[in-house]
Design a protein around this motif. Structure first.
Motif, PDB file in Angstrom:
ATOM      1  N   THR B  84      46.677 -33.001  80.101  1.00 31.96           N
ATOM      2  CA  THR B  84      47.383 -33.716  79.359  1.00 31.96           C
ATOM      3  C   THR B  84      48.847 -33.197  79.155  1.00 31.96           C
ATOM      4  OG1 THR B  84      45.153 -33.774  77.784  1.00 31.96           O
ATOM      5  CG2 THR B  84      47.323 -34.414  76.651  1.00 31.96           C
ATOM      6  N   GLU B 102      40.990 -25.735  79.947  1.00 37.37           N
ATOM      7  CA  GLU B 102      40.000 -26.933  80.429  1.00 37.37           C
ATOM      8  C   GLU B 102      40.875 -27.380  81.583  1.00 37.37           C
ATOM      9  OE1 GLU B 102      38.483 -30.795  81.150  1.00 37.37           O
ATOM     10  OE2 GLU B 102      40.332 -30.667  80.065  1.00 37.37           O
ATOM     11  N   ASN B 125      36.061 -29.063  84.771  1.00 29.94           N
ATOM     12  CA  ASN B 125      35.464 -30.503  84.861  1.00 29.94           C
ATOM     13  C   ASN B 125      35.724 -31.029  85.816  1.00 29.94           C
ATOM     14  OD1 ASN B 125      34.030 -31.132  82.184  1.00 29.94           O
ATOM     15  ND2 ASN B 125      35.757 -30.558  81.055  1.00 29.94           N
ATOM     16  N   ARG B 171      27.660 -32.193  82.580  1.00 29.23           N
ATOM     17  CA  ARG B 171      28.356 -33.284  82.104  1.00 29.23           C
ATOM     18  C   ARG B 171      27.453 -34.543  81.971  1.00 29.23           C
ATOM     19  NH1 ARG B 171      34.393 -35.597  82.528  1.00 29.23           N
ATOM     20  NH2 ARG B 171      34.269 -37.403  81.366  1.00 29.23           N
ATOM     21  N   TRP B 182      32.364 -44.556  80.239  1.00 26.73           N
ATOM     22  CA  TRP B 182      32.983 -43.754  81.255  1.00 26.73           C
ATOM     23  C   TRP B 182      31.800 -43.514  82.100  1.00 26.73           C
ATOM     24  CZ3 TRP B 182      38.049 -40.430  80.799  1.00 26.73           C
ATOM     25  CH2 TRP B 182      39.090 -41.132  80.378  1.00 26.73           C
ATOM     26  N   GLY B 217      35.986 -41.052  76.419  1.00 29.54           N
ATOM     27  CA  GLY B 217      37.110 -41.810  76.784  1.00 29.54           C
ATOM     28  C   GLY B 217      38.349 -41.366  76.185  1.00 29.54           C
ATOM     29  N   THR B 218      39.253 -42.176  76.093  1.00 33.68           N
ATOM     30  CA  THR B 218      40.621 -41.391  75.387  1.00 33.68           C
ATOM     31  C   THR B 218      41.104 -42.631  74.283  1.00 33.68           C
ATOM     32  OG1 THR B 218      42.698 -40.350  75.636  1.00 33.68           O
ATOM     33  CG2 THR B 218      41.959 -42.282  77.294  1.00 33.68           C
ATOM     34  N   PHE B 219      41.865 -42.132  73.419  1.00 22.95           N
ATOM     35  CA  PHE B 219      42.289 -42.646  72.281  1.00 22.95           C
ATOM     36  C   PHE B 219      41.342 -43.553  71.479  1.00 22.95           C
ATOM     37  CE2 PHE B 219      45.328 -45.158  69.790  1.00 22.95           C
ATOM     38  CZ  PHE B 219      46.538 -44.268  69.846  1.00 22.95           C
ATOM     39  N   GLY B 255      37.538 -34.578  74.888  1.00 28.35           N
ATOM     40  CA  GLY B 255      38.864 -34.854  73.889  1.00 28.35           C
ATOM     41  C   GLY B 255      38.753 -36.401  73.555  1.00 28.35           C
ATOM     42  N   GLU B 304      38.035 -30.429  73.564  1.00 31.43           N
ATOM     43  CA  GLU B 304      38.977 -30.550  74.609  1.00 31.43           C
ATOM     44  C   GLU B 304      40.069 -31.514  74.234  1.00 31.43           C
ATOM     45  OE1 GLU B 304      36.646 -31.767  77.928  1.00 31.43           O
ATOM     46  OE2 GLU B 304      35.479 -29.820  78.125  1.00 31.43           O
ATOM     47  N   THR B 305      40.198 -31.629  73.153  1.00 35.08           N
ATOM     48  CA  THR B 305      41.314 -32.686  72.598  1.00 35.08           C
ATOM     49  C   THR B 305      42.697 -32.532  73.121  1.00 35.08           C
ATOM     50  OG1 THR B 305      40.234 -32.327  70.395  1.00 35.08           O
ATOM     51  CG2 THR B 305      42.574 -33.332  70.264  1.00 35.08           C
ATOM     52  N   GLY B 306      42.997 -33.596  73.844  1.00 33.96           N
ATOM     53  CA  GLY B 306      44.411 -33.191  74.526  1.00 33.96           C
ATOM     54  C   GLY B 306      45.463 -33.901  73.787  1.00 33.96           C
ATOM     55  N   ARG B 307      45.481 -35.437  73.844  1.00 41.87           N
ATOM     56  CA  ARG B 307      46.876 -36.048  73.271  1.00 41.87           C
ATOM     57  C   ARG B 307      46.888 -36.228  71.925  1.00 41.87           C
ATOM     58  NH1 ARG B 307      47.215 -40.992  75.421  1.00 41.87           N
ATOM     59  NH2 ARG B 307      45.341 -41.045  76.887  1.00 41.87           N
ATOM     60  N   TYR B 401      50.530 -36.695  78.677  1.00 44.45           N
ATOM     61  CA  TYR B 401      50.620 -37.224  79.804  1.00 44.45           C
ATOM     62  C   TYR B 401      51.862 -37.620  80.562  1.00 44.45           C
ATOM     63  CZ  TYR B 401      45.617 -37.191  78.751  1.00 44.45           C
ATOM     64  OH  TYR B 401      44.335 -36.834  78.558  1.00 44.45           O
TER      65      TYR B 401
HETATM   66  C1  LIG Z   1      36.991 -34.274  80.741  1.00 46.46           C
HETATM   67  C2  LIG Z   1      38.300 -34.253  79.691  1.00 46.46           C
HETATM   68  N1  LIG Z   1      38.305 -33.504  78.746  1.00 46.46           N
HETATM   69  C3  LIG Z   1      39.450 -33.815  77.882  1.00 46.46           C
HETATM   70  C4  LIG Z   1      40.364 -34.851  78.300  1.00 46.46           C
HETATM   71  C5  LIG Z   1      41.345 -35.196  77.282  1.00 46.46           C
HETATM   72  O1  LIG Z   1      41.669 -36.269  76.605  1.00 46.46           O
HETATM   73  P1  LIG Z   1      42.647 -36.827  75.349  1.00 46.46           P
HETATM   74  O2  LIG Z   1      43.948 -36.223  75.787  1.00 46.46           O
HETATM   75  O3  LIG Z   1      42.380 -38.138  75.290  1.00 46.46           O
HETATM   76  O4  LIG Z   1      42.188 -36.016  74.281  1.00 46.46           O
HETATM   77  C6  LIG Z   1      40.233 -35.656  79.400  1.00 46.46           C
HETATM   78  C7  LIG Z   1      41.243 -36.707  79.804  1.00 46.46           C
HETATM   79  O5  LIG Z   1      40.929 -37.567  80.616  1.00 46.46           O
HETATM   80  C8  LIG Z   1      39.102 -35.308  80.045  1.00 46.46           C
HETATM   81  O6  LIG Z   1      38.909 -36.160  80.967  1.00 46.46           O
END
Ligand SMILES: Cc1ncc(COP(=O)(O)O)c(C=O)c1O
Lengths: 87, 447, 355
Positions: B84, B102, B125, B171, B182, B217-219, B255, B304-307, B401
């Motif tokens: 991210t 992560e 991952n 996973r 996904w 997934g995301t968002f 995430g 694993e929160t990213g965005r 991103y």
């Molecule tokens: C395995 C995994 N973890 C965490 C994330 C982070 O996701 P996000 O940025 O949507 O929170 C991703 C993003 O693709 C991912 O593939």
């Protein structure tokens, strides 16, 4: 009909509200736009319109002519001036 | 009396459905500083375009997330999703806040090690881990999340060779209503594949199953999706415990929480549509409550929160290079930043704020980037007051991103700075130079 | 008679062939014997017809579209409140409710009352969440699926047989009899209202409707059941009659108890051939036909205004069964000067504070 005749029939109010009695279309112009419309109605040329803008406003850019041409283009697009009109 | 200040002349036609002069521009004050650092000063020091990150926002978001979950579940861990945003300085901030890493590739693994993250603080991952990578990870004690049966077999071979009994997670992919599946990642739950994988892993007796992982997934702005995900993972964990006597150390829900950005197909802006972390937490914990194990054996919850953590903290400052009138009457503004640096412009309506006082009537405006391609559009039609050449605008919520997926295309990638407390600022990454780009090139000897 | 001198702002002046509820709410307020105040209309577009019904709404202000965000709305409401101090605001459109709900605290600090559901309640009744709500309240709800990807439509018939409804998150519904129609409807709905899209089983039967007001503590302030007697080609009720249906009223009571709903709502219900009642939709605001409630002796908009300003509404008596509404279209004559003021200043009237 002269190139700017249609402009002369526009209802143009203090608030910048413009009503075209031929088509029923309405528009909003800001103060500088209103000034240019007014100049065109009085048959002023580009330089005279530019001079009035410089006189009435502060911070007028050096390339004012471009803004005037851009505004004329908007009027042409709205069929308020004939397509071949240019100042 | 002084004369009024000049405004560019405009004429706007009244059209039904578009007749509202109270756009966002009227309510927003210009963004002249970020956490006490003046935008002008930042651009003078580092150039334009410029990515600016707020340390304060990063820390606040990380703590908000942690607290939302920790209030409801005894043990919570954040594993910072490197993909991210893996700028070293950004990762350091999350690690300082206690986050694990992560990663999804060799490169990211090395990056984390380079930042001083111990291997056993790294979750690994992804569907592609080479034998060499897997060997390194398992030998080092990283927490590997296995993605498919071939990888499971490879991990067993390596464990045998190294004479180790490494801890791994599986996973899981599962279906949740309203979220595109996904299913290409991990072992599928509903088809029974996940159960087979567990049975196979336990029977193999070479690996220690310590966790379940699932990234939906995301968002995803619908918190119920996470409730459903957590419930399904909890039920699977119950089943594993009953059938195989395995007590899991963690459940990792991946995430995907929405940031305050606005997707192009979204009607309401993100500031209204995006749920707060507390609502995600409520949903997740409600799902996890299906776990039947005794309280003291309750697994750790990994996020694993990213965005949602980093998006709000990043702002892209761009400079107006030219104005033009488009044939359809809209105003076009050419900026020095395009989709090459703001990759996310493809799916977001990024919030746009001028960085100086503006004067004049807002007009429908399109924001273009500097590239020679038609797709280089940063924002399609928004109401903006007139902008002069040299004016600056800020595109908000750009932290996720972009500084990993940006493209080096026909120009250099810009500098990225961090603003810390008291408005102090420093580079996270300098602007690229010709040497950075041509450095790796070689000339074949016959040329 | 000496009534309450309240200034109440009402949105939803889009009295088109798919009308917003604003004009009906305003008429109901004006006819409440207890009301002796001022009505301020809030509109999103200069051409919303209700703006030009000057006898009903002498003061009108434009609001920024919900898509412009909360800050813009707050700034505008502060401005309006500075021009005409408001006692309460009654929003009537789905798409603006999240912003008003978010601003509830700020408005209350300004002295502007609201009587709205919480964000949790608002989300709970979202079309996507209806099945869960039905389960909780013990109310039948047609099978539905949330769809975010057009691909999902190709197999949807395995769960939801054709014909089925394709619905937008806020508005819009299309009946589809085949995959092709469903795909087409999906794209249309997404283009206008975004993702996700809800696919719902069609239930055949008699369409019924309830307008209700919840007290926010699980109780029902009042509910008026109605049967649509005439539908337009777009499926909008153009005439209807107040009925007595204990089953429907019981459903409203169960709904309030299960959600602790605060504020107005509309329950759209279908009675099937076996006399079972299915809850099709919950709208988190008054319906456009709410004037019927006032006409039948159950002035729910007025009760809402009282609750929004911290007053206790008088007990609402039984409604007059058999009261009908018949909608008519009539052309207002408008002065172009009014249109000019709306287009250039974004407001009309607005003179003088109430004393
Ligand atoms: C395995 C995994 N973890 C965490 C994330 C982070 O996701 P996000 O940025 O949507 O929170 C991703 C993003 O693709 C991912 O593939």
């Amino acid at each position: 009909m002269g190139a700017t005749d249609k402009l002369k029939d526009l209802a143009l109010s203090e608030s910048g509200f413009v009503f075209d009695p031929y088509t029923g279309s309405t528009f909003s112009a800001n103060d500088t736009g209103r000034k240019i419309l007014d100049g065109l109605r009085r048959g002023l040329d580009r330089d005279a319109i530019a001079a009035e803008l410089r006189q009435g406003w502060d911070g007028v850019p050096d390339d004012l002519g471009r803004d005037i041409d851009d505004f004329v283009l908007l009027l042409r697009r709205q069929h308020l001036l004939p397509p071949d009109f240019s100042l | 009396m002084s004369k009024p200040r000049y405004e560019r002349p405009v004429l706007i036609r009244h059209e039904a459905g578009l007749m509202n002069k109270f756009g966002r521009v009227q309510a927003l004050r210009p963004l002249t500083e970020i956490d006490g650092a003046a935008v002008d000063e930042l651009v003078a020091a580092y150039g334009s375009p410029l990515f600016v990150f707020s340390e304060r926002t990063l820390v606040e978001r990380a703590r908000e997330l942690k607290e939302a979950f920790a209030r409801r579940w005894p043990r919570v861990r954040l594993a910072w999703s490197y993909k991210t945003n893996y700028l070293g300085g950004i990762c350091r901030i999350f690690h300082r806040e206690g986050a694990f890493a992560e990663v999804v590739s060799d490169f990211e693994y090395d990056k984390a090690l380079g930042l001083g993250v111990p291997p056993d603080h790294i979750h690994w991952n992804g569907p592609y881990k080479t034998d060499a990578a897997l060997t390194r990870a398992l030998a080092g004690g990283a927490i590997v999340h296995l993605d498919h049966f071939d990888e499971l077999a490879a991990a067993e071979r390596i464990a045998e060779r190294l004479d180790l009994r490494p801890s791994v997670a599986l996973r899981i992919s599962l279906s949740v209503e309203g979220v595109p599946e996904w299913s290409r990642f991990g072992f599928h739950l509903e088809s029974g594949q996940a159960r087979d994988a567990v049975a196979r892993l336990v029977a193999g007796n070479r690996l220690e199953l310590v966790g379940l992982h699932c990234h939906l997934g995301t968002f995803i702005a619908d918190v119920r999706a996470y409730g459903e995900q957590a419930r399904k993972l909890a039920r699977l964990a119950n089943e594993i415990r009953e059938r195989h006597g395995v007590r899991l150390g963690f459940i990792d829900i991946g995430g995907g929480f929405a940031s305050h950005n606005t997707l192009k197909e979204q009607y309401l802006p993100g500031t209204q549509a995006t749920p707060p972390f507390s609502r995600y937490a409520e949903a997740v914990i409600e799902g996890l409550c299906e776990l039947t194990c005794p309280a003291r054996e309750q697994p750790l919850l990994v996020l694993e929160t990213g965005r949602a953590l980093v998006d709000d903290a990043g702002t892209l400052i761009a400079t107006v290079h030219a104005n033009k009138r488009l044939p359809d009457g809209r105003r076009g503004v050419v900026l020095d930043a395009g989709v090459n640096v703001l990759f996310t412009a493809f799916w977001y309506r990024h919030d746009v704020v001028p960085c100086q006082e503006t004067h004049g009537t807002p007009e429908p405006t399109v924001l273009f980037g500097p590239l020679c391609m038609n797709i280089d559009v940063i924002r399609d039609s928004l109401l903006l007051p007139p902008l002069q050449v040299g004016d600056r605008i800020a595109l908000r919520n750009c932290g996720a991103y972009n500084v990993t997926q940006w493209m080096q295309f026909i120009t250099y990638r810009p500098a990225v700075v961090l603003v810390g407390d008291g408005g102090r600022h420093a580079l996270l990454r300098r602007c690229e130079t010709l040497d950075d780009v041509v450095g790796p090139e070689q000339t074949p000897p016959w040329l | 008679m000496d009534g309450e001198r309240l200034t109440i702002a009402v949105t939803g002046l889009n009295a088109t062939d798919n009308p917003g509820p604003g004009v009906a709410v305003i008429r109901a307020l004006r006819e409440a014997p207890g009301f002796a105040g001022r009505i301020v209309g809030l509109a999103y577009d200069t051409l919303e017809p209700g703006i030009y019904a000057r006898d009903l709404v002498p003061d009108v202000f434009l609001l920024p579209y919900p898509s412009q965000g909360i800050e813009a709305l707050e700034a505008r409401l502060r401005y309006i409140h500075g021009r005409i101090p408001l006692d309460a605001v009654i929003p009537t459109l789905d798409s603006e409710l999240p912003s008003f709900i978010a601003l509830e605290g700020t408005l209350s600090e300004l002295g502007i009352g609201t009587f709205l559901p919480t964000r949790e309640q608002f989300d709970l009744r979202a079309k996507a969440g209806l099945p869960a709500l039905g389960e909780r309240a013990g109310i039948l709800v047609p099978a539905s699926r949330v769809v975010t990807d057009v691909e999902a439509l190709y197999g949807i018939h395995r769960e939801i047989p054709y014909p089925l409804y394709v619905k937008g998150l806020f508005y819009g519904a299309a009946l589809a009899c085949s995959v092709d129609e469903a795909v087409q409807a999906f794209h249309r709905v997404v283009a206008q209202w975004g993702l996700p899209v809800i696919v719902q089983t069609r239930v055949d039967g008699e369409e019924l409707d309830v307008v209700a007001l919840g007290d926010g503590r699980g109780g029902l302030v009042g509910a008026l059941p109605m049967r649509k007697t005439w539908l337009t080609d777009k499926g909008k009720g153009w005439a209807g009659v107040a009925i007595r249906d204990p089953e429907l009223e019981a459903m409203a009571v169960r709904f309030m108890a299960a959600t602790r709903w605060r504020g107005p709502c509309e329950l759209e219900v279908m009675r099937d051939r076996q006399d079972r009642y299915h809850l099709l939709e919950v709208n988190p605001r008054f319906p456009a036909w709410v004037y019927l409630a006032a006409g039948a002796g159950l002035n729910l908009p007025w009760a809402t205004a009282l609750l929004a300003t911290g007053r206790e509404p008088p007990p609402l008596g039984p409604h007059r069964v058999g009261t009908m509404f018949v909608r008519i279209s009539l052309d207002q004559i408008a002065d172009i000067a009014d249109f000019e003021r709306m287009a250039t200043a974004g407001e009309l009237g607005g003179g003088g504070r109430t004393g």
